[in-house]
Design a protein around this motif. Structure first.
Motif, PDB file in Angstrom:
ATOM      1  N   GLN A 126      -0.058  31.797  57.348  1.00 51.86           N
ATOM      2  CA  GLN A 126       0.918  31.967  58.421  1.00 51.86           C
ATOM      3  C   GLN A 126       0.967  33.419  58.828  1.00 51.86           C
ATOM      4  N   PHE A 127       0.932  33.663  60.122  1.00 51.40           N
ATOM      5  CA  PHE A 127       0.902  35.011  60.688  1.00 51.40           C
ATOM      6  C   PHE A 127       2.318  35.370  61.123  1.00 51.40           C
ATOM      7  N   ASN A 128       2.905  36.322  60.427  1.00 53.55           N
ATOM      8  CA  ASN A 128       4.252  36.789  60.780  1.00 53.55           C
ATOM      9  C   ASN A 128       4.137  38.175  61.358  1.00 53.55           C
ATOM     10  N   ASN A 129       4.317  38.284  62.646  1.00 53.02           N
ATOM     11  CA  ASN A 129       4.223  39.576  63.306  1.00 53.02           C
ATOM     12  C   ASN A 129       5.584  40.149  63.677  1.00 53.02           C
ATOM     13  N   THR A 130       6.632  39.589  63.103  1.00 48.91           N
ATOM     14  CA  THR A 130       7.976  40.085  63.411  1.00 48.91           C
ATOM     15  C   THR A 130       8.532  40.838  62.235  1.00 48.91           C
ATOM     16  N   SER A 168      16.906  40.207  46.472  1.00 52.47           N
ATOM     17  CA  SER A 168      17.265  40.192  47.891  1.00 52.47           C
ATOM     18  C   SER A 168      16.035  39.778  48.698  1.00 52.47           C
ATOM     19  N   SER A 169      16.292  39.130  49.840  1.00 53.95           N
ATOM     20  CA  SER A 169      15.177  38.705  50.683  1.00 53.95           C
ATOM     21  C   SER A 169      14.598  39.914  51.402  1.00 53.95           C
ATOM     22  N   THR A 170      13.314  39.825  51.706  1.00 55.53           N
ATOM     23  CA  THR A 170      12.634  40.898  52.416  1.00 55.53           C
ATOM     24  C   THR A 170      12.519  40.503  53.875  1.00 55.53           C
ATOM     25  N   GLY A 171      13.309  41.115  54.737  1.00 50.27           N
ATOM     26  CA  GLY A 171      13.268  40.828  56.165  1.00 50.27           C
ATOM     27  C   GLY A 171      14.014  39.556  56.525  1.00 50.27           C
ATOM     28  N   ILE A 172      14.102  39.298  57.829  1.00 50.74           N
ATOM     29  CA  ILE A 172      14.829  38.119  58.287  1.00 50.74           C
ATOM     30  C   ILE A 172      13.948  36.873  58.265  1.00 50.74           C
ATOM     31  N   ASN A 173      12.631  37.053  58.332  1.00 51.18           N
ATOM     32  CA  ASN A 173      11.681  35.942  58.249  1.00 51.18           C
ATOM     33  C   ASN A 173      10.935  36.053  56.927  1.00 51.18           C
ATOM     34  N   ASN A 174      11.615  35.735  55.843  1.00 49.60           N
ATOM     35  CA  ASN A 174      11.016  35.985  54.538  1.00 49.60           C
ATOM     36  C   ASN A 174      10.272  34.786  53.958  1.00 49.60           C
ATOM     37  N   THR A 175      10.088  33.728  54.742  1.00 46.92           N
ATOM     38  CA  THR A 175       9.405  32.533  54.255  1.00 46.92           C
ATOM     39  C   THR A 175       8.066  32.370  54.967  1.00 46.92           C
ATOM     40  N   THR A 176       7.023  32.098  54.198  1.00 44.94           N
ATOM     41  CA  THR A 176       5.729  31.759  54.788  1.00 44.94           C
ATOM     42  C   THR A 176       5.257  30.439  54.193  1.00 44.94           C
ATOM     43  N   LYS A 177       4.562  29.678  55.008  1.00 43.29           N
ATOM     44  CA  LYS A 177       3.969  28.430  54.542  1.00 43.29           C
ATOM     45  C   LYS A 177       2.495  28.460  54.927  1.00 43.29           C
ATOM     46  N   ASN A 178       1.647  28.581  53.922  1.00 46.11           N
ATOM     47  CA  ASN A 178       0.209  28.580  54.126  1.00 46.11           C
ATOM     48  C   ASN A 178      -0.332  27.193  53.834  1.00 46.11           C
ATOM     49  N   TRP A 179      -1.426  26.847  54.500  1.00 46.93           N
ATOM     50  CA  TRP A 179      -1.989  25.511  54.385  1.00 46.93           C
ATOM     51  C   TRP A 179      -3.462  25.574  54.009  1.00 46.93           C
ATOM     52  N   SER A 186      -2.690  20.562  51.996  1.00 43.86           N
ATOM     53  CA  SER A 186      -1.760  21.078  50.995  1.00 43.86           C
ATOM     54  C   SER A 186      -1.038  22.305  51.537  1.00 43.86           C
ATOM     55  N   ALA A 187       0.282  22.334  51.370  1.00 41.23           N
ATOM     56  CA  ALA A 187       1.097  23.465  51.814  1.00 41.23           C
ATOM     57  C   ALA A 187       1.517  24.304  50.618  1.00 41.23           C
ATOM     58  N   ASP A 188       1.553  25.616  50.825  1.00 41.66           N
ATOM     59  CA  ASP A 188       2.008  26.552  49.800  1.00 41.66           C
ATOM     60  C   ASP A 188       3.108  27.407  50.425  1.00 41.66           C
ATOM     61  N   LYS A 189       4.345  27.148  50.034  1.00 43.54           N
ATOM     62  CA  LYS A 189       5.501  27.857  50.605  1.00 43.54           C
ATOM     63  C   LYS A 189       5.885  29.001  49.676  1.00 43.54           C
ATOM     64  N   GLN A 190       6.053  30.184  50.254  1.00 46.45           N
ATOM     65  CA  GLN A 190       6.407  31.374  49.487  1.00 46.45           C
ATOM     66  C   GLN A 190       7.584  32.092  50.144  1.00 46.45           C
ATOM     67  N   TYR A 191       8.428  32.670  49.308  1.00 54.04           N
ATOM     68  CA  TYR A 191       9.549  33.484  49.770  1.00 54.04           C
ATOM     69  C   TYR A 191       9.283  34.929  49.347  1.00 54.04           C
ATOM     70  N   ARG A 192       9.395  35.838  50.303  1.00 52.45           N
ATOM     71  CA  ARG A 192       9.236  37.256  49.982  1.00 52.45           C
ATOM     72  C   ARG A 192      10.583  37.764  49.485  1.00 52.45           C
ATOM     73  N   VAL A 193      10.616  38.124  48.212  1.00 59.79           N
ATOM     74  CA  VAL A 193      11.846  38.546  47.557  1.00 59.79           C
ATOM     75  C   VAL A 193      11.629  39.900  46.897  1.00 59.79           C
ATOM     76  N   LYS A 194      12.595  40.774  47.067  1.00 54.69           N
ATOM     77  CA  LYS A 194      12.555  42.074  46.417  1.00 54.69           C
ATOM     78  C   LYS A 194      13.436  41.986  45.173  1.00 54.69           C
ATOM     79  N   LYS A 195      12.880  42.359  44.023  1.00 58.00           N
ATOM     80  CA  LYS A 195      13.625  42.318  42.762  1.00 58.00           C
ATOM     81  C   LYS A 195      13.785  43.736  42.242  1.00 58.00           C
TER      82      LYS A 195
END
Length: 112
Positions: A108-112, A34-45, A14-23
Motif C-alpha cells: 500500500q502506497f501512503n503518500n500522506t 502511540s500511533s504514527t501519523g493519522i494514516n497509521n494502517t497499511t494493508k499489503n496483499w 492474502s492480506a497483511d495488515k500492519q499498524y505503525r506504532v511508536k513505542k
C-alpha cells in the motif's frame, strides 16, 4: 496520471495488515504506545495470476516493469477497496506448457 492495474488476481490472495506504532520504553518499566501519523494502517496483499504467457503473464509483467517498484498504481483488492499500491517484483514459475503463474506482492502506497 496514475494507471490502474486492471487484472483480477486468482482466489487465495492474502492480506497483511500492519499498524505503525511508536513505542517509548521508560526506565521504570513503563511503556508508552502511540500511533504514527493519522494514516497509521497499511494493508499489503500477495496473490497470483495464472494464464498463458503471451496473453496474461507478459502484459502483467510489462505493467510491473513500467512502474519499477516506485510508481504507484490503483488496484482494487478482493474486498472491493481501491487504493494506491506499488509492486517491487514478481516471481513467474511455469506450471505446464504455456501455462504460467505470476506472484505479486502489492505494498500500500501512503503518500500522506
Amino acid at each position: 496520471m496514475i494507471k490502474t492495474f486492471p487484472w483480477q488476481i486468482d482466489m487465495g490472495a492474502s492480506a497483511d495488515k500492519q499498524y505503525r506504532v511508536k513505542k517509548t520504553q521508560f526506565g521504570d518499566g513503563y511503556t508508552q504506545h502511540s500511533s504514527t501519523g493519522i494514516n497509521n494502517t497499511t494493508k499489503n496483499w500477495s496473490g497470483t495470476k495464472t494464464g498463458a504467457l503471451d496473453t496474461v503473464i507478459k502484459p502483467i509483467e510489462a505493467f510491473i516493469d513500467e512502474h519499477a517498484g516506485v510508481l504507484p498504481f490503483y488496484w482494487t483488492d478482493p474486498h472491493g477497496n481501491t487504493k494506491q499500491y506499488t509492486c517491487a517484483g514478481a516471481s513467474i514459475p511455469q506450471r505446464k506448457g504455456d501455462y504460467w503463474q505470476i506472484t505479486l506482492n502489492f505494498e500500500q502506497f501512503n503518500n500522506t
